[in-house]
Design an enzyme around this catalytic site. Sequence first.
Site, PDB file in Angstrom:
ATOM      1  N   CYS A  78       0.686  -1.030   0.062  1.00 36.81           N
ATOM      2  CA  CYS A  78      -0.112   0.057  -0.020  1.00 36.81           C
ATOM      3  C   CYS A  78       0.775   1.137   0.017  1.00 36.81           C
ATOM      4  CB  CYS A  78      -0.964  -0.053   1.411  1.00 36.81           C
ATOM      5  SG  CYS A  78      -1.840   1.467   1.734  1.00 36.81           S
ATOM      6  N   GLU A  79       0.866   2.244  -1.056  1.00 39.14           N
ATOM      7  CA  GLU A  79       1.591   3.294  -0.988  1.00 39.14           C
ATOM      8  C   GLU A  79       0.995   4.323   0.124  1.00 39.14           C
ATOM      9  OE1 GLU A  79      -0.582   6.147  -4.342  1.00 39.14           O
ATOM     10  OE2 GLU A  79       0.738   4.558  -5.062  1.00 39.14           O
ATOM     11  N   HIS A  80       0.017   4.231   0.783  1.00 40.07           N
ATOM     12  CA  HIS A  80       0.018   4.969   2.025  1.00 40.07           C
ATOM     13  C   HIS A  80       0.349   4.808   3.301  1.00 40.07           C
ATOM     14  CE1 HIS A  80      -4.100   5.810  -0.400  1.00 40.07           C
ATOM     15  NE2 HIS A  80      -3.177   6.495  -0.905  1.00 40.07           N
ATOM     16  N   HIS A  81       0.664   3.626   3.562  1.00 40.13           N
ATOM     17  CA  HIS A  81       1.354   3.097   4.651  1.00 40.13           C
ATOM     18  C   HIS A  81       2.193   2.046   4.631  1.00 40.13           C
ATOM     19  CE1 HIS A  81      -2.977   3.931   5.535  1.00 40.13           C
ATOM     20  NE2 HIS A  81      -2.608   4.583   6.655  1.00 40.13           N
ATOM     21  N   GLN A 120      -4.973  -0.839  -5.009  1.00 43.97           N
ATOM     22  CA  GLN A 120      -5.493  -1.823  -5.602  1.00 43.97           C
ATOM     23  C   GLN A 120      -6.339  -1.379  -6.990  1.00 43.97           C
ATOM     24  OE1 GLN A 120      -7.737  -4.386  -2.953  1.00 43.97           O
ATOM     25  NE2 GLN A 120      -9.062  -5.179  -4.721  1.00 43.97           N
ATOM     26  N   HIS A 148      -6.057  -5.929   2.830  1.00 43.57           N
ATOM     27  CA  HIS A 148      -5.228  -4.958   3.003  1.00 43.57           C
ATOM     28  C   HIS A 148      -4.610  -4.921   4.663  1.00 43.57           C
ATOM     29  CE1 HIS A 148      -5.642  -2.575  -0.790  1.00 43.57           C
ATOM     30  NE2 HIS A 148      -6.745  -3.559  -0.688  1.00 43.57           N
ATOM     31  N   CYS A 150      -3.198  -2.712   6.139  1.00 39.63           N
ATOM     32  CA  CYS A 150      -3.498  -1.226   6.845  1.00 39.63           C
ATOM     33  C   CYS A 150      -4.987  -1.446   7.502  1.00 39.63           C
ATOM     34  CB  CYS A 150      -3.539  -0.207   5.605  1.00 39.63           C
ATOM     35  SG  CYS A 150      -4.384  -0.271   4.246  1.00 39.63           S
TER      36      CYS A 150
END
Length: 189
Positions: A78-81, A120, A148, A150
Site C-alpha cells: 500500500c503506497e499510503h502506509h 488496488q 489490506h 492497513c
Amino acid sequence: MSNVDLKKIEEAVKMILEAVGEDVNREGLLDTPKRVSKMYAEMFSGLQEDPREYFSTVFHEDHEELVLVKDIPFYSMCEHHLVPFYGKAHIAYVPSDGKVAGLSKLGRCVESVARRPQLQERITSTVADAIMEMLNPKGVYVIVEAEHMCMTMRGLKKPGAKTVTSAARGIYETDDVKRSEIISFIQMS
C-alpha cells in the site's frame, strides 16, 4: 534493481528503528536493515518494468471467445502506509483478429504492476489498460480482490475484510450479461 539504492534504504531502516526506540546494535536487528533493503528491492522491482512488455509477443489463434484466467495470486505494498496487501486477480478478455497472449503473461502483468508502491484500484485499471492497448481485444474485464494489512493491523482493525475492484473495457463496459457470465465463471470452483 539497478535504480535501487540499497545503502540508502539500510540507513532509512536504521533511522526508523532508532526513532521507535530500538537498539539497532542488538543481535536480532544487526542485519535487519540489509534484509529490508533487499526485500524492498525485490518487492518494488515492478518500478523498473513496463507491464505492456508481456504482451509484445502474441499468438494467432482462431479463437474470439472468452479467455479467463482466475485466481492469480499477488501481493503488493500500500503506497499510503507501506504495509502489504495481497489477494488474487481474475482477468478475462475476448480476443480480436485472433490475437491471444500466452496465459502466463497475464499473471506476469499482474505481478509487474503489483510490485511497486501501489493502490488496488490502480493495479486493476493498469492491467486492463495494458491488455487493451497491446492485444486490442473486443473487451477486457479485470477483477481484483485483496486483504489490506492497513485495515487489519491498524486503524479499523478488521482482519478478513476484502476489497474488490473491477475494470471493464470494450464490450464489458456496457454488456451486463457478459460481465455476469465472467462473475459466474469466477465463482465456480
